[in-house]
Design an enzyme around this catalytic site. Structure first.
Site, PDB file in Angstrom:
ATOM      1  N   GLY A  29       0.806  -1.216   0.000  1.00  0.00           N
ATOM      2  CA  GLY A  29       0.000   0.000   0.000  1.00  0.00           C
ATOM      3  C   GLY A  29       0.837   1.263   0.000  1.00  0.00           C
ATOM      4  O   GLY A  29       2.023   1.227  -0.319  1.00  0.00           O
ATOM      5  N   ALA A  30       0.197   2.403   0.385  1.00  0.00           N
ATOM      6  CA  ALA A  30       0.810   3.733   0.213  1.00  0.00           C
ATOM      7  C   ALA A  30       1.307   3.809  -1.230  1.00  0.00           C
ATOM      8  O   ALA A  30       2.477   4.069  -1.499  1.00  0.00           O
ATOM      9  CB  ALA A  30       1.918   3.995   1.230  1.00  0.00           C
ATOM     10  N   HIS A  35       4.208   1.484  -8.132  1.00  0.00           N
ATOM     11  CA  HIS A  35       3.244   0.379  -8.033  1.00  0.00           C
ATOM     12  C   HIS A  35       2.336   0.353  -9.272  1.00  0.00           C
ATOM     13  O   HIS A  35       2.041  -0.706  -9.825  1.00  0.00           O
ATOM     14  CB  HIS A  35       2.344   0.552  -6.796  1.00  0.00           C
ATOM     15  N   LYS A 149      13.252  -2.245  -8.134  1.00  0.00           N
ATOM     16  CA  LYS A 149      13.642  -1.349  -7.041  1.00  0.00           C
ATOM     17  C   LYS A 149      14.113  -2.189  -5.843  1.00  0.00           C
ATOM     18  O   LYS A 149      15.097  -1.880  -5.191  1.00  0.00           O
ATOM     19  CB  LYS A 149      12.430  -0.488  -6.676  1.00  0.00           C
ATOM     20  N   SER A 185       9.165   5.521  -3.623  1.00  0.00           N
ATOM     21  CA  SER A 185       9.039   4.580  -2.517  1.00  0.00           C
ATOM     22  C   SER A 185       7.941   5.085  -1.586  1.00  0.00           C
ATOM     23  O   SER A 185       7.781   6.300  -1.423  1.00  0.00           O
ATOM     24  CB  SER A 185      10.364   4.512  -1.751  1.00  0.00           C
ATOM     25  N   SER A 186       7.221   4.148  -0.989  1.00  0.00           N
ATOM     26  CA  SER A 186       6.190   4.550  -0.024  1.00  0.00           C
ATOM     27  C   SER A 186       6.820   5.344   1.118  1.00  0.00           C
ATOM     28  O   SER A 186       6.197   6.220   1.707  1.00  0.00           O
ATOM     29  CB  SER A 186       5.498   3.318   0.545  1.00  0.00           C
TER      30      SER A 186
HETATM   31  P1  AMP Z   1       6.037  -2.358  -1.586  1.00  0.00           P
HETATM   32  O1  AMP Z   1       4.647  -1.834  -1.498  1.00  0.00           O
HETATM   33  O2  AMP Z   1       7.079  -1.359  -1.244  1.00  0.00           O
HETATM   34  O3  AMP Z   1       6.201  -3.692  -0.920  1.00  0.00           O
HETATM   35  O4  AMP Z   1       6.285  -2.646  -3.129  1.00  0.00           O
HETATM   36  C1  AMP Z   1       5.428  -3.472  -3.870  1.00  0.00           C
HETATM   37  C2  AMP Z   1       6.063  -3.753  -5.223  1.00  0.00           C
HETATM   38  O5  AMP Z   1       6.262  -2.514  -5.908  1.00  0.00           O
HETATM   39  C3  AMP Z   1       7.447  -4.399  -5.074  1.00  0.00           C
HETATM   40  O6  AMP Z   1       7.586  -5.409  -6.066  1.00  0.00           O
HETATM   41  C4  AMP Z   1       8.381  -3.240  -5.316  1.00  0.00           C
HETATM   42  O7  AMP Z   1       9.632  -3.628  -5.835  1.00  0.00           O
HETATM   43  C5  AMP Z   1       7.596  -2.432  -6.343  1.00  0.00           C
HETATM   44  N1  AMP Z   1       8.056  -1.035  -6.345  1.00  0.00           N
HETATM   45  C6  AMP Z   1       8.188  -0.209  -5.273  1.00  0.00           C
HETATM   46  N2  AMP Z   1       8.702   0.973  -5.654  1.00  0.00           N
HETATM   47  C7  AMP Z   1       8.915   0.889  -6.994  1.00  0.00           C
HETATM   48  C8  AMP Z   1       9.444   1.788  -7.984  1.00  0.00           C
HETATM   49  N3  AMP Z   1       9.866   3.011  -7.665  1.00  0.00           N
HETATM   50  N4  AMP Z   1       9.510   1.367  -9.255  1.00  0.00           N
HETATM   51  C9  AMP Z   1       9.097   0.114  -9.598  1.00  0.00           C
HETATM   52  N5  AMP Z   1       8.584  -0.783  -8.727  1.00  0.00           N
HETATM   53  C10 AMP Z   1       8.493  -0.399  -7.446  1.00  0.00           C
END
Ligand code: AMP
Length: 285
Positions: A29-30, A35, A149, A185-186
């Site tokens: 989320g966030a 995403h 990322k 990034s969140s």
């Molecule tokens: P998270 O919500 O941070 O667990 O991320 C969920 C998915 O989104 C994971 O596979 C991350 O690698 C991907 N993700 C997060 N930030 C980015 C970004 N800036 N660019 C591409 N994918 C991302």
């Protein structure tokens, strides 16, 4: 789009629609454009896409990090409404739904457990493996979409699937960045404004590894990158390593470079109170 909070509801939806391949985008989320890029990629390949939003407690080695992790459920749904089709499903389970009992499983990933994030965030990847395997069992996707990322996480997930024999195809999507180069990034929304203004130093410095590789050896590149970032007030490099993209073995000198491998410069930086990670492909020709 539909929103399911429970496994029963989600699986009923999937059964009724009975479309394939099933795409899956796991998130905490966030949500931001990083995403959404995964969601778009999933939509372009799959007639049905499940997006999970679940802040997985077992992958946080720091209780405060878990407590402070940004949660923006309304904003997430608004963003997804724009991106999703009628057939797509947002899965928003609570902790009891994913872990009716404590998950005691232990996973081992060889060298992936001994470098970079694994050294600085003990048990983190065990938690990632727990939640990803649990979500794969629930959603049963054909293709799962992850971001480059989280470079090491992507390698861990690929290793997990190899170990479990799951047929799901794992894809890695490029990093989406802010205009100044900061990887989305969140956690970026938790940065103090002064730190946020200076955070482009991470990508800027990381990028210079590519121009240095022709002239300098690995230890010199590593110390240049660390010093350049550590010189900026509020920033402190936790690690910077240049690793191959499968075993993630850190290079110590250029003569260790193996033909046919791709190499990435991976960094973790403490930016004020927030820890950020990023990476860049190092092109060796
Ligand atoms: P998270 O919500 O941070 O667990 O991320 C969920 C998915 O989104 C994971 O596979 C991350 O690698 C991907 N993700 C997060 N930030 C980015 C970004 N800036 N660019 C591409 N994918 C991302």
């Amino acid at each position: 789009m539909k929103v399911s909070r429970t496994i029963i509801e989600l699986q009923k939806c999937l059964k009724e629609l009975s479309l394939s391949p099933v795409g899956f985008v796991p998130t905490m989320g966030a949500l931001h454009e990083g995403h959404i890029s995964l969601v778009k990629s999933a939509i372009s390949q799959c007639p049905i896409v499940v997006i999970s939003i679940f802040v997985n407690p077992t992958q946080f080695n720091d209780k405060n990090d878990l407590k402070n992790y940004p949660r923006t459920p309304e904003g997430d749904i608004a963003l997804l409404k724009n991106a999703l089709r009628e057939t797509d499903i947002v899965f928003t389970p609570d902790v009891k739904e994913i872990y009716p009992e404590e998950d005691m499983r232990e996973f081992h990933f060889g060298n992936l457990d001994n470098v970079m994030e694994a050294l600085h965030r003990p048990h983190h990847f065990n938690g990632v493996a727990q939640v990803v395997s649990r979500l794969f069992d629930i959603v049963k996707p054909d293709i799962a979409f992850f971001g480059q990322k989280d470079f090491q996480q992507l390698a861990v997930v690929k290793a997990l699937v190899k170990q479990t024999g799951d047929k799901v195809k794992i894809t890695g999507n490029p990093i989406i960045r802010e205009i100044d180069g900061l990887a989305m990034s969140s956690r970026n929304r938790l940065l103090d404004p002064g730190i946020r203004n200076r955070a482009s130093i991470i990508y800027k410095t990381l990028s210079s590894a590519n121009s240095m590789i022709g002239k300098y050896d690995i230890p010199e590149i590593k110390s240049y990158i660390k010093d350049a970032i550590n010189n900026v007030p509020g920033f402190n490099v936790e690690y910077f390593e240049i690793v191959d993209d499968t075993e993630l073995i850190p290079l110590t000198k250029k003569t260790d470079i193996r033909k046919g491998k791709r190499y990435y410069g991976c960094i973790a930086v403490q930016a004020g109170k927030i820890r950020l990670i990023d990476n860049i492909e190092i092109r060796l020709v």
